[in-house]
Scaffold this active site. Structure first.
Site, mmCIF file in Angstrom:
data_model
loop_
_atom_site.group_PDB
_atom_site.id
_atom_site.type_symbol
_atom_site.label_atom_id
_atom_site.label_comp_id
_atom_site.label_asym_id
_atom_site.label_seq_id
_atom_site.Cartn_x
_atom_site.Cartn_y
_atom_site.Cartn_z
ATOM 1 N N HIS A 1 -5.699 -1.194 2.718
ATOM 2 C CA HIS A 1 -6.109 -0.042 1.907
ATOM 3 C C HIS A 1 -6.891 0.971 2.748
ATOM 4 C CE1 HIS A 1 -5.383 -2.934 -1.332
ATOM 5 N NE2 HIS A 1 -5.461 -1.952 -2.211
ATOM 6 N N ASN B 1 -8.589 -6.273 8.847
ATOM 7 C CA ASN B 1 -8.605 -5.916 7.423
ATOM 8 C C ASN B 1 -9.649 -6.730 6.664
ATOM 9 O OD1 ASN B 1 -7.993 -5.019 4.859
ATOM 10 N ND2 ASN B 1 -5.871 -5.705 4.873
#
Length: 343
Positions: free
Chosen positions: A121, A152
């Site tokens: 994201h 991440n």
């Protein structure tokens, strides 16, 4: 919402994601003053090439989408202590193509499958607990880049958490995040840009990720602090400090082709890492946080005990907050087990 969004984006990023209205006005004025306007009309008789909407507006974020790379160019957010509140749960969300992106230019989940890269994201789900729709929109693949798994879940996650923690010290925090392709210098001294493409849609894997943070202590004050950071799309251990990856906003603008916060006089901005510590969660705090998240979603007492054992094996004693979560979740699971036994 549209009025807010236009004002919101006009002060965020200008460059690859400049306002469509401003561009149309520019071309209109050019046509009125240029003696060759009739030539331009002939050139554009059947339309000029398009690269899609320059800016895309969602419930809680704005982005510019790169139809060539199948990733965002930039994603912009506004954070505050109240905007981060809510009960939206990511368990109900699924990654999927953005319905506003033409099928020809979208990424698909299959592109990431077995690619060795996670779906990272740019606008985090954790920033969007205010509504189910806002959180669901962060799972559109227009908000996603191929990201190293450890990066991440680790360093980038801690950087996102730091942005949220800033809302405890600052009234308003603006964040712009995106992918970056940085050149490498070959043995003969030449600069080259090389990056992997994954899946049938050839989604571009960035070599680096950037995040620009603008923080304001008091809405009534013009005092602002800014920090720009560029991190490799690779594992980054706890021994590294955020300041190691700090760059000047000017250097990032040159590399990215974007101008961040164009409505501001950047020479008048304070350095975020001077005003604040730019300190990310250390190994202990982060481990306790991750363990608490795991405990809250544990579906058995066995899993709950395993999480606690893994933490203790790492040499970390649970704090009072984690003990409370453990006891509460254990009670819930035992009650559920008793109910199932008697039915």
């Amino acid at each position: 919402m549209m009025l807010f969004s236009v004002r919101f984006i006009s002060g965020f990023v200008f460059g690859a994601g400049s306002g469509v209205a401003a561009l149309k006005l520019y071309y209109y004025e050019e046509q009125q003053t240029h003696t060759g306007s009739s030539v331009h009309r002939v050139i554009g008789r059947f339309g000029l090439p398009e690269s899609g909407a320059e800016s895309r507006f969602y419930t809680n974020h704005v982005l510019s989408y790169d139809q060539t790379h199948r990733t965002p160019r930039w994603v912009a957010e506004h954070l505050s202590s109240t905007r981060l509140l809510g009960e939206a749960n990511r368990k109900q969300c699924k990654f999927r193509p953005d319905p506003s992106v033409p099928e020809l230019f979208t990424a698909h989940n299959e592109d990431y499958l077995k690619s060795g890269w996670s779906r990272g994201h740019m606008a985090p789900a954790g920033d969007n607990k205010s509504s189910e729709q806002a959180m669901a929109e962060t799972f559109y693949l227009s908000n996603i880049v191929p990201q190293n798994y450890e990066n991440n879940a680790g360093f980038w996650n801690r950087l996102e958490m730091y942005c949220r923690e800033l809302t405890e010290k600052f009234s308003d925090v603006w964040v712009v995040s995106g992918p970056l392709m940085k050149p490498q210098i070959t043995d003969d001294g030449k600069k080259t840009v090389s990056y992997q493409l994954i899946g049938k849609d050839e989604v571009a894997v960035p070599t680096h990720l950037y995040k620009v943070i603008l923080a304001q202590k008091d809405p009534s004050s013009d005092a602002l602090a800014v920090g720009a950071f560029v991190v490799p799309n690779a594992p980054i251990g706890f021994q590294h400090q955020l300041q190691e990856f700090q760059v000047s906003v000017c250097d990032l603008e040159r590399e990215s082709g974007l101008v961040f916060f164009p409505a501001l006089q950047k020479q008048q901005l304070s350095d975020l890492c001077t005003v604040d510590s730019c300190q990310l969660m250390d190994f202990r705090r982060f481990s306790l946080y991750i363990s608490s998240r795991k405990m809250q979603s544990a579906n058995s007492v066995y899993r709950l005990e395993k999480i606690l054992a893994e933490l203790q094996e790492a040499g970390i004693a649970p704090d009072e907050h984690l003990k409370q979560i453990y006891q509460q979740r254990r009670t819930e699971l035992e009650r559920r087990q008793d109910t199932n036994t008697h039915t």
